[in-house]
Design a protein around this motif. Structure first.
Motif, PDB file in Angstrom:
ATOM      1  N   TYR A   1      28.608 -14.598  28.550  1.00  0.00           N
ATOM      2  CA  TYR A   1      28.747 -14.775  29.987  1.00  0.00           C
ATOM      3  C   TYR A   1      30.100 -14.260  30.443  1.00  0.00           C
ATOM      4  CZ  TYR A   1      24.928 -17.922  28.919  1.00  0.00           C
ATOM      5  OH  TYR A   1      23.747 -18.446  28.458  1.00  0.00           O
ATOM      6  N   CYS A   2      30.155 -13.859  31.717  1.00  0.00           N
ATOM      7  CA  CYS A   2      31.391 -13.258  32.227  1.00  0.00           C
ATOM      8  C   CYS A   2      32.459 -14.294  32.548  1.00  0.00           C
ATOM      9  CB  CYS A   2      31.088 -12.408  33.461  1.00  0.00           C
ATOM     10  SG  CYS A   2      30.425 -13.338  34.859  1.00  0.00           S
ATOM     11  N   SER A   3      32.051 -15.553  32.767  1.00  0.00           N
ATOM     12  CA  SER A   3      33.028 -16.581  33.118  1.00  0.00           C
ATOM     13  C   SER A   3      32.512 -17.956  32.725  1.00  0.00           C
ATOM     14  CB  SER A   3      33.307 -16.552  34.628  1.00  0.00           C
ATOM     15  OG  SER A   3      32.138 -16.920  35.340  1.00  0.00           O
ATOM     16  N   LYS A   4      33.380 -18.930  32.845  1.00  0.00           N
ATOM     17  CA  LYS A   4      33.012 -20.320  32.568  1.00  0.00           C
ATOM     18  C   LYS A   4      31.974 -20.806  33.572  1.00  0.00           C
ATOM     19  CE  LYS A   4      34.302 -24.717  31.171  1.00  0.00           C
ATOM     20  NZ  LYS A   4      33.030 -25.355  31.149  1.00  0.00           N
ATOM     21  N   ILE A   5      32.076 -20.357  34.794  1.00  0.00           N
ATOM     22  CA  ILE A   5      31.125 -20.761  35.828  1.00  0.00           C
ATOM     23  C   ILE A   5      29.722 -20.289  35.468  1.00  0.00           C
ATOM     24  CG2 ILE A   5      30.468 -20.412  38.236  1.00  0.00           C
ATOM     25  CD1 ILE A   5      33.485 -20.320  38.873  1.00  0.00           C
ATOM     26  N   CYS A   6      29.585 -19.031  35.055  1.00  0.00           N
ATOM     27  CA  CYS A   6      28.270 -18.518  34.655  1.00  0.00           C
ATOM     28  C   CYS A   6      27.742 -19.265  33.433  1.00  0.00           C
ATOM     29  CB  CYS A   6      28.341 -17.023  34.368  1.00  0.00           C
ATOM     30  SG  CYS A   6      28.408 -16.025  35.866  1.00  0.00           S
ATOM     31  N   ASN A   7      28.627 -19.588  32.517  1.00  0.00           N
ATOM     32  CA  ASN A   7      28.234 -20.343  31.330  1.00  0.00           C
ATOM     33  C   ASN A   7      27.688 -21.711  31.727  1.00  0.00           C
ATOM     34  OD1 ASN A   7      27.935 -21.393  28.793  1.00  0.00           O
ATOM     35  ND2 ASN A   7      30.102 -21.411  28.298  1.00  0.00           N
ATOM     36  N   SER A   8      28.394 -22.426  32.613  1.00  0.00           N
ATOM     37  CA  SER A   8      27.957 -23.750  33.065  1.00  0.00           C
ATOM     38  C   SER A   8      26.636 -23.671  33.810  1.00  0.00           C
ATOM     39  CB  SER A   8      29.007 -24.373  33.977  1.00  0.00           C
ATOM     40  OG  SER A   8      30.209 -24.567  33.276  1.00  0.00           O
ATOM     41  N   ARG A   9      26.493 -22.689  34.672  1.00  0.00           N
ATOM     42  CA  ARG A   9      25.255 -22.549  35.435  1.00  0.00           C
ATOM     43  C   ARG A   9      24.075 -22.218  34.538  1.00  0.00           C
ATOM     44  NH1 ARG A   9      27.809 -19.295  40.612  1.00  0.00           N
ATOM     45  NH2 ARG A   9      28.854 -21.121  41.491  1.00  0.00           N
TER      46      ARG A   9
END
Length: 126
Positions: A27-35
């Motif tokens: 994933y490109c970021s922590k936000i994308c990972n969480s989502r």
């Protein structure tokens, strides 16, 4: 251990291109990972609901008082705490009953008081 690896990848959640510093990055970021994680959990719940098989996550444990009562009822000599659980009274109330003479108790030492089971039975017969 620093690395100079730079790999162009596509985010598995938002489909944007990004530069990854490791080969395992998805994933490109922590936000994308969480989502993505939340979406995966949501899909799992929907799948369980559609199939009708829902995991029962609650387990019924015996109530601590109930499990202790079985052990207490088999004893002939009880502590003040055990008597309080058996009679559903507070410890100070049991000590007050001892002081008033309604329950006979034996002081084994300064901090240890024991009560015969027969004294508890006499409390209810008289």
């Amino acid at each position: 251990m620093a690395t100079n690896i730079r790999v162009e990848k596509v985010c598995q959640y938002c489909q944007k291109e990004f530069i990854a510093k490791t080969l395992k990055t998805r994933y490109c970021s922590k936000i994308c990972n969480s989502r993505a994680y939340k979406a995966k959990l949501r899909e799992k719940k929907l799948k369980e609901a559609k199939s009708g098989v829902v995991e029962d996550k609650t387990t019924t444990l015996p109530h601590p008082v109930e499990s202790n009562l079985n052990v207490i009822q088999g004893k002939s000599v009880l502590t003040v705490e055990e008597v309080s659980k058996l009679l559903s009274l507070s410890k100070p109330t049991v000590y007050r009953l001892i002081k008033e003479g309604k329950i006979k108790a034996t002081k084994v030492s300064e901090r240890n008081t024991r009560i015969h089971r027969s004294e508890i039975d006499k409390l209810f017969t008289s």
